[in-house]
Design a protein around this motif. Structure first.
Motif, PDB file in Angstrom:
ATOM      1  N   ASP A  23       0.846  -1.199   0.000  1.00 28.82           N
ATOM      2  CA  ASP A  23       0.000   0.000   0.000  1.00 28.82           C
ATOM      3  C   ASP A  23       0.879   1.245   0.000  1.00 28.82           C
ATOM      4  O   ASP A  23       1.041   1.917   1.016  1.00 28.82           O
ATOM      5  CB  ASP A  23      -0.939  -0.017   1.212  1.00 28.82           C
ATOM      6  CG  ASP A  23      -1.946   1.125   1.180  1.00 28.82           C
ATOM      7  OD1 ASP A  23      -2.034   1.808   0.136  1.00 28.82           O
ATOM      8  OD2 ASP A  23      -2.633   1.333   2.193  1.00 28.82           O
ATOM      9  N   GLY A  24       1.444   1.564  -1.155  1.00 27.73           N
ATOM     10  CA  GLY A  24       2.341   2.712  -1.247  1.00 27.73           C
ATOM     11  C   GLY A  24       1.628   4.040  -1.199  1.00 27.73           C
ATOM     12  O   GLY A  24       2.146   5.008  -0.635  1.00 27.73           O
ATOM     13  N   ASP A  25       0.420   4.118  -1.764  1.00 34.58           N
ATOM     14  CA  ASP A  25      -0.297   5.400  -1.796  1.00 34.58           C
ATOM     15  C   ASP A  25      -1.247   5.584  -0.611  1.00 34.58           C
ATOM     16  O   ASP A  25      -2.022   6.540  -0.568  1.00 34.58           O
ATOM     17  CB  ASP A  25      -1.052   5.571  -3.113  1.00 34.58           C
ATOM     18  CG  ASP A  25      -2.067   4.455  -3.364  1.00 34.58           C
ATOM     19  OD1 ASP A  25      -2.316   3.627  -2.454  1.00 34.58           O
ATOM     20  OD2 ASP A  25      -2.613   4.403  -4.486  1.00 34.58           O
ATOM     21  N   LYS A  26      -1.168   4.640   0.350  1.00 35.49           N
ATOM     22  CA  LYS A  26      -1.921   4.748   1.620  1.00 35.49           C
ATOM     23  C   LYS A  26      -3.431   4.868   1.400  1.00 35.49           C
ATOM     24  O   LYS A  26      -4.120   5.610   2.108  1.00 35.49           O
ATOM     25  CB  LYS A  26      -1.437   5.956   2.444  1.00 35.49           C
ATOM     26  CG  LYS A  26       0.060   6.029   2.642  1.00 35.49           C
ATOM     27  CD  LYS A  26       0.622   4.852   3.372  1.00 35.49           C
ATOM     28  CE  LYS A  26       2.116   4.984   3.606  1.00 35.49           C
ATOM     29  NZ  LYS A  26       2.744   3.748   4.049  1.00 35.49           N
ATOM     30  N   ASP A  27      -3.970   4.093   0.430  1.00 34.48           N
ATOM     31  CA  ASP A  27      -5.415   4.120   0.203  1.00 34.48           C
ATOM     32  C   ASP A  27      -6.113   2.916   0.829  1.00 34.48           C
ATOM     33  O   ASP A  27      -7.292   2.678   0.596  1.00 34.48           O
ATOM     34  CB  ASP A  27      -5.732   4.190  -1.291  1.00 34.48           C
ATOM     35  CG  ASP A  27      -5.298   2.935  -2.052  1.00 34.48           C
ATOM     36  OD1 ASP A  27      -4.643   2.063  -1.444  1.00 34.48           O
ATOM     37  OD2 ASP A  27      -5.610   2.843  -3.257  1.00 34.48           O
ATOM     38  N   GLY A  28      -5.369   2.132   1.620  1.00 35.79           N
ATOM     39  CA  GLY A  28      -5.937   0.979   2.294  1.00 35.79           C
ATOM     40  C   GLY A  28      -5.936  -0.292   1.474  1.00 35.79           C
ATOM     41  O   GLY A  28      -6.427  -1.324   1.928  1.00 35.79           O
ATOM     42  N   ASP A  32      -0.052  -1.456  -5.025  1.00 34.80           N
ATOM     43  CA  ASP A  32       0.998  -0.625  -5.613  1.00 34.80           C
ATOM     44  C   ASP A  32       2.295  -1.423  -5.649  1.00 34.80           C
ATOM     45  O   ASP A  32       2.673  -2.056  -4.666  1.00 34.80           O
ATOM     46  CB  ASP A  32       1.188   0.660  -4.802  1.00 34.80           C
ATOM     47  CG  ASP A  32      -0.135   1.366  -4.553  1.00 34.80           C
ATOM     48  OD1 ASP A  32      -0.867   1.608  -5.525  1.00 34.80           O
ATOM     49  OD2 ASP A  32      -0.445   1.661  -3.377  1.00 34.80           O
ATOM     50  N   ASN A  34       6.218  -1.950  -5.683  1.00 29.94           N
ATOM     51  CA  ASN A  34       7.395  -1.193  -5.257  1.00 29.94           C
ATOM     52  C   ASN A  34       8.502  -1.230  -6.299  1.00 29.94           C
ATOM     53  O   ASN A  34       8.599  -2.160  -7.103  1.00 29.94           O
ATOM     54  CB  ASN A  34       7.911  -1.687  -3.900  1.00 29.94           C
ATOM     55  CG  ASN A  34       8.617  -3.020  -3.979  1.00 29.94           C
ATOM     56  OD1 ASN A  34       8.031  -4.007  -4.413  1.00 29.94           O
ATOM     57  ND2 ASN A  34       9.861  -3.056  -3.556  1.00 29.94           N
TER      58      ASN A  34
END
Length: 204
Positions: A23-28, A32, A34
């Motif tokens: 979860d790189g974009d922190k949208d739950g 994403d 790496n």
């Protein structure tokens, strides 16, 4: 002691890692992919061969991690200001790290100026801004070899004509891994130190 001194300057730096969804974009949602970012410092005139191993297409565990994995790698090289110096998608022929497939990207670059640089490894193609932040948003990992939900990679960095130092993977410092000849030299040096200590102990 000569063996210990020689081993600290001889050999290639070898890094191992994986790419996988997180979860790189922190949208739950862990969707994403790496991109590994390796920073390093070189002196002026240093040539570095960046040799990736990502595709175990013969079914042989080339990197020794007990998994058969494979993907199409893509490498980018950046200067300290984040400007792209070069990219590589496919490298023809087998290379020094045991690569057997052209999907194992490789870069050979001579650095005119001393400084800190960065090389990145990811899957397929990606943009410079994605490499600099360390992930591709909403890009699922696609296994070309095996059925793991990650792709293992190995990067061998071999320097000539100068110095390579301060290697770090995503901000974590990496120690140099000497070549086999350097390991033998190191072993001989340590054996000599141990023998000298034993001799001293018997005299006392």
């Amino acid at each position: 002691m000569a063996g210990i001194a020689a081993s600290s300057v001889a050999g290639a730096t070898v890094l191992n890692g994986t790419i996988a969804n997180f979860d790189g974009d922190k949208d739950g949602v862990a969707d994403d992919l790496n991109i590994a970012r390796i920073t390093f410092t070189v002196s002026a005139g240093t040539q570095v061969f960046f040799d990736s191993l990502v595709r175990e297409s013969t079914g042989v565990d080339l990197n020794g991690d007990r998994h058969i994995t494979g993907f199409d790698s893509y490498m980018m090289l950046f200067d300290a200001a984040g400007r792209t110096l070069t990219i590589n998608d496919d490298a023809p022929g087998a290379t020094a790290d045991g690569s057997v497939h052209h999907f194992d990207a490789a870069i050979r670059w001579t650095f005119a100026q001393a400084g800190t640089y960065m090389v990145t490894i990811g899957q397929g193609t990606y943009f410079a801004h994605e490499a600099l932040r360390g992930f591709e948003a909403n890009r699922p990992y696609d296994a070309f070899i095996g059925n793991e939900n990650f792709g293992a990679w190995r990067l061998t960095m071999t320097a000539s004509g100068g110095t390579l130092s301060n290697v770090a993977l995503d901000g974590v410092s990496v120690s140099e891994v000497p070549e086999p000849a350097s390991l033998l030299l190191l072993g001989a040096g340590l054996a000599g130190v141990a023998a000298a200590r034993r001799k001293r102990a018997t005299r006392a």
